[in-house]
Design a protein around this motif. Structure first.
Motif, PDB file in Angstrom:
ATOM      1  N   TYR A  83       3.663  -9.706   7.398  1.00 27.61           N
ATOM      2  CA  TYR A  83       3.792  -9.334   8.942  1.00 27.61           C
ATOM      3  C   TYR A  83       5.328  -9.094   9.291  1.00 27.61           C
ATOM      4  CZ  TYR A  83       4.445 -10.397  13.954  1.00 27.61           C
ATOM      5  OH  TYR A  83       4.817 -10.176  15.105  1.00 27.61           O
ATOM      6  N   LEU A  84       6.093 -10.108   8.609  1.00 27.14           N
ATOM      7  CA  LEU A  84       7.655 -10.140   8.950  1.00 27.14           C
ATOM      8  C   LEU A  84       8.239  -8.994   8.359  1.00 27.14           C
ATOM      9  CD1 LEU A  84       8.491 -13.904   8.434  1.00 27.14           C
ATOM     10  CD2 LEU A  84       8.236 -12.590  10.525  1.00 27.14           C
ATOM     11  N   PHE A  85       7.798  -8.556   7.263  1.00 23.28           N
ATOM     12  CA  PHE A  85       8.652  -7.501   6.446  1.00 23.28           C
ATOM     13  C   PHE A  85       7.816  -6.175   5.959  1.00 23.28           C
ATOM     14  CE2 PHE A  85      10.245 -11.808   5.044  1.00 23.28           C
ATOM     15  CZ  PHE A  85      11.352 -12.042   5.698  1.00 23.28           C
ATOM     16  N   GLY A  86       6.564  -6.058   6.263  1.00 21.14           N
ATOM     17  CA  GLY A  86       5.926  -4.802   5.863  1.00 21.14           C
ATOM     18  C   GLY A  86       6.477  -3.781   6.624  1.00 21.14           C
ATOM     19  N   ALA A  87       6.605  -2.653   5.927  1.00 18.28           N
ATOM     20  CA  ALA A  87       7.591  -1.190   6.577  1.00 18.28           C
ATOM     21  C   ALA A  87       6.846  -0.137   6.121  1.00 18.28           C
ATOM     22  CB  ALA A  87       8.867  -1.448   6.263  1.00 18.28           C
ATOM     23  N   SER A  88       5.623  -0.067   6.174  1.00 20.03           N
ATOM     24  CA  SER A  88       4.846   1.112   5.705  1.00 20.03           C
ATOM     25  C   SER A  88       3.628   1.065   6.445  1.00 20.03           C
ATOM     26  CB  SER A  88       4.687   0.994   4.282  1.00 20.03           C
ATOM     27  OG  SER A  88       3.822   0.153   3.841  1.00 20.03           O
ATOM     28  N   PRO A  89       3.722   1.246   7.959  1.00 24.74           N
ATOM     29  CA  PRO A  89       2.545   1.605   8.846  1.00 24.74           C
ATOM     30  C   PRO A  89       2.058   2.900   8.794  1.00 24.74           C
ATOM     31  CG  PRO A  89       4.320   1.549  10.368  1.00 24.74           C
ATOM     32  CD  PRO A  89       5.173   1.345   8.798  1.00 24.74           C
ATOM     33  N   ALA A  90       2.739   3.955   8.136  1.00 22.97           N
ATOM     34  CA  ALA A  90       2.561   5.214   8.249  1.00 22.97           C
ATOM     35  C   ALA A  90       2.593   5.815   7.043  1.00 22.97           C
ATOM     36  CB  ALA A  90       3.272   5.968   9.326  1.00 22.97           C
ATOM     37  N   VAL A  91       2.097   7.046   6.832  1.00 21.18           N
ATOM     38  CA  VAL A  91       2.147   7.821   5.564  1.00 21.18           C
ATOM     39  C   VAL A  91       1.940   9.423   5.791  1.00 21.18           C
ATOM     40  CG1 VAL A  91      -0.602   7.563   5.037  1.00 21.18           C
ATOM     41  CG2 VAL A  91       1.144   8.011   3.094  1.00 21.18           C
ATOM     42  N   CYS A  92       2.525   9.989   4.885  1.00 19.38           N
ATOM     43  CA  CYS A  92       2.561  11.418   4.950  1.00 19.38           C
ATOM     44  C   CYS A  92       1.280  11.928   4.486  1.00 19.38           C
ATOM     45  CB  CYS A  92       3.305  12.096   3.993  1.00 19.38           C
ATOM     46  SG  CYS A  92       3.610  13.926   3.932  1.00 19.38           S
ATOM     47  N   ALA A  93       0.448  12.645   5.487  1.00 21.17           N
ATOM     48  CA  ALA A  93      -0.993  13.166   5.145  1.00 21.17           C
ATOM     49  C   ALA A  93      -1.161  13.743   3.980  1.00 21.17           C
ATOM     50  CB  ALA A  93      -1.106  14.064   6.317  1.00 21.17           C
ATOM     51  N   SER A  94      -0.067  14.164   3.346  1.00 20.85           N
ATOM     52  CA  SER A  94      -0.583  15.046   1.893  1.00 20.85           C
ATOM     53  C   SER A  94      -0.658  13.799   0.844  1.00 20.85           C
ATOM     54  CB  SER A  94       1.022  15.824   1.727  1.00 20.85           C
ATOM     55  OG  SER A  94       1.784  14.778   1.119  1.00 20.85           O
TER      56      SER A  94
END
Length: 522
Positions: free
Chosen positions: A198-209
């Motif tokens: 929760y505190l440090f996650g930093a990858s909520p999105a990704v390149c569709a490829s």
């Protein structure tokens, strides 16, 4: 009655208040080399960086393009961060036009078949390292292996364990007591590590490829970006380091011996899907063996008990012979807003969290609690910022925020003890700062990434490439001093000479070498 945590901290304060100053901290950071257009660099590992096989600070992980920077163990996290900064500064100087990708989720990747596997030369150990990575490719796919992260290595002072052992009238062998204490830490880490995501996650999105042609269940942010609105770390979700074969592997963290036994079984037991692939195809190596795990490092755990291994010694052997020396925290995303992907404030919080896990009572975990902890973690990486999110504590629902607040309260005394040992208020300030993220999810790195993507109406790839270019420019504007740069150049040259010396040794049959290495599990 005082809790075990309170008793142990009181003992430290009364008998060895400065002891915690002797904790050790080390960092390992992975970063993909990319071209200026954001595509994966297809060039070999730069010779100016030395030998990926023998250099102690600069190597490669899975791909030839996936650099890994490794610091020594330091008495303060600031010293480890300073060394990592120096390594990156030297690397940027030697990369030419290439950049370092500053996110955990990869850049636009070439076709799967074209992603280059790391090469380590013609020595037997160099060939073995490449064969192992070829095995990872056939088992999990190459794209997954291009995901990057940060590992945080941490140990408590060796003198701490005899002090606690005497106070608790424990009659185990000293090595056994220390190992058990680290295993206890790991159990608590598994119970509460959802908080770190929760505190440090930093990858909520990704390149569709990255997910082209694969089912994923993500939402579409724009034409080129997939995301989940409340996700913290897609890297740690079932899109990243998860695998159906490994889902059957549940190492027991009740004792070091049972943990080692479970991994020995995994590296010794054939798995039908991998047996069907075989070790060779048309004379070309496919994998080291057909077992559930080729070697113990293949197990994708969020934290590992560790012991520095001697030359030629496998991690399982080192742990079995000499016990646990430190833990390796493996779940941290790279924060794209930070030049190093991590900063001192995060490190001070991690120290506080790990000290709490080590000193707090840690009863054995039942199978049900293991499954509950895994489910809490999985829910937090995909929905951690959802308002009112419910986790499960001993079978009872509890909001993430309420549980988090209680953990922060419990960690307060650990932060105070660390500040007393080191001087200053860094740990308590880190705790207070991170508590704000608990009350305001918009302050989390994952929320900030999504906010920037939406505010600037840009794709994940575009945002990430801009961050990479900015970090590169900042580093290249302030290169290392000539003397320090020269020291890195000397280390690179020495590592190349060391690899050449290995390759000049009498030839060894690689089939026999691999068989002998694989057989060494006891």
């Amino acid at each position: 009655m005082h809790s075990l945590l309170t008793q142990r901290l009181a003992l430290l304060q009364s008998q060895a208040p400065e002891l915690l100053r002797q904790c050790h901290h080390g960092l390992e950071k992975e970063s993909l080399r990319i071209n200026h257009d954001g595509s994966l660099a297809m060039t070999p590992h730069p010779q100016a960086l030395g030998s990926a096989l023998t250099h102690s600070q600069i190597t490669t992980d899975y791909s030839e393009a996936l650099l890994e920077f490794i610091t020594a163990a330091h008495s303060t996290p600031q010293a480890a961060l300073a060394e990592l900064d120096d390594i990156q500064r030297f690397t940027y100087t030697e990369l030419g036009e290439e950049l370092l990708w500053t996110h955990s989720m990869p850049c636009k990747l070439p076709a799967e078949v074209d992603i280059p596997i790391a090469q380590y030369g013609s020595s037997p150990i160099g060939q073995l390292k490449t064969i192992y990575r070829q095995g990872l490719a056939v088992r999990y796919g190459k794209a997954m292996q291009c995901i990057a992260g940060i590992h945080y290595n941490f140990s408590l002072p060796d003198e701490l364990w005899p002090l606690l052992q005497r106070a608790e009238d424990n009659h185990d062998a000293p090595q056994a007591y220390q190992s058990q204490a680290y295993i206890d830490l790991i159990r608590n880490f598994r119970r509460y590590s959802w908080l770190l995501m929760y505190l440090f996650g930093a990858s909520p999105a990704v390149c569709a490829s990255f997910l082209q042609g694969r089912p994923h269940g993500l939402d579409q942010l724009d034409e080129h970006t997939l995301y989940l609105p409340y996700a913290t770390s897609l890297r740690m979700s079932d899109l990243g380091y998860q695998n159906s074969a490994q889902s059957s592997l549940t190492p027991c963290y009740d004792q070091l011996d049972t943990y080692l036994d479970s991994l020995r079984h995994a590296v010794s037991t054939p798995y039908p899907t991998y047996a069907a692939i075989g070790t060779k195809k048309n004379g070309q190596w496919q994998q080291l063996n057909t077992n559930l795990l080729q070697i113990e490092n293949e197990y994708y755990s969020t934290i590992r008990p560790k012991r520095v291994a001697a030359s030629g010694e496998r991690p399982l052997q080192a742990l079995g012979r000499r016990g646990v020396q430190y833990v390796e925290v493996r779940l941290l995303d790279i924060n794209p807003f930070l030049p190093l992907g991590i900063d001192a404030q995060q490190a001070h919080f991690l120290d506080t969290f790990l000290l709490f896990c080590a000193l707090h009572e840690s009863p054995p975990m039942t199978g049900e609690e293991c499954r509950e902890s895994t489910a809490n973690f999985a829910l937090t990486v995909k929905e951690g910022r959802r308002p009112g999110l419910l986790l499960s504590e001993n079978g009872r629902p509890r909001t993430l925020r309420d549980w988090g607040e209680c953990l922060f309260d419990a960690m307060e005394a650990c932060a105070i003890a660390l500040d007393h040992a080191y001087g200053g208020h860094a740990h308590h300030e880190a705790l207070s700062h991170m508590r704000q993220r608990l009350t305001d999810p918009a302050l989390t790195p994952s929320a900030k990434v999504l906010s920037q993507l939406k505010r600037e109406h840009c794709a994940f790839f575009t945002f990430a490439r801009q961050q990479a270019a900015q970090h590169a420019a900042d580093y290249r504007e302030q290169p290392l001093a000539p003397a320090q740069h020269g020291q890195f150049q000397a280390s690179a040259a020495a590592s190349l000479a060391a690899q050449a010396a290995l390759e000049a040794e009498p030839a060894v049959d690689i089939d026999r070498f691999v068989a002998d290495y694989v057989a060494q599990v006891h």
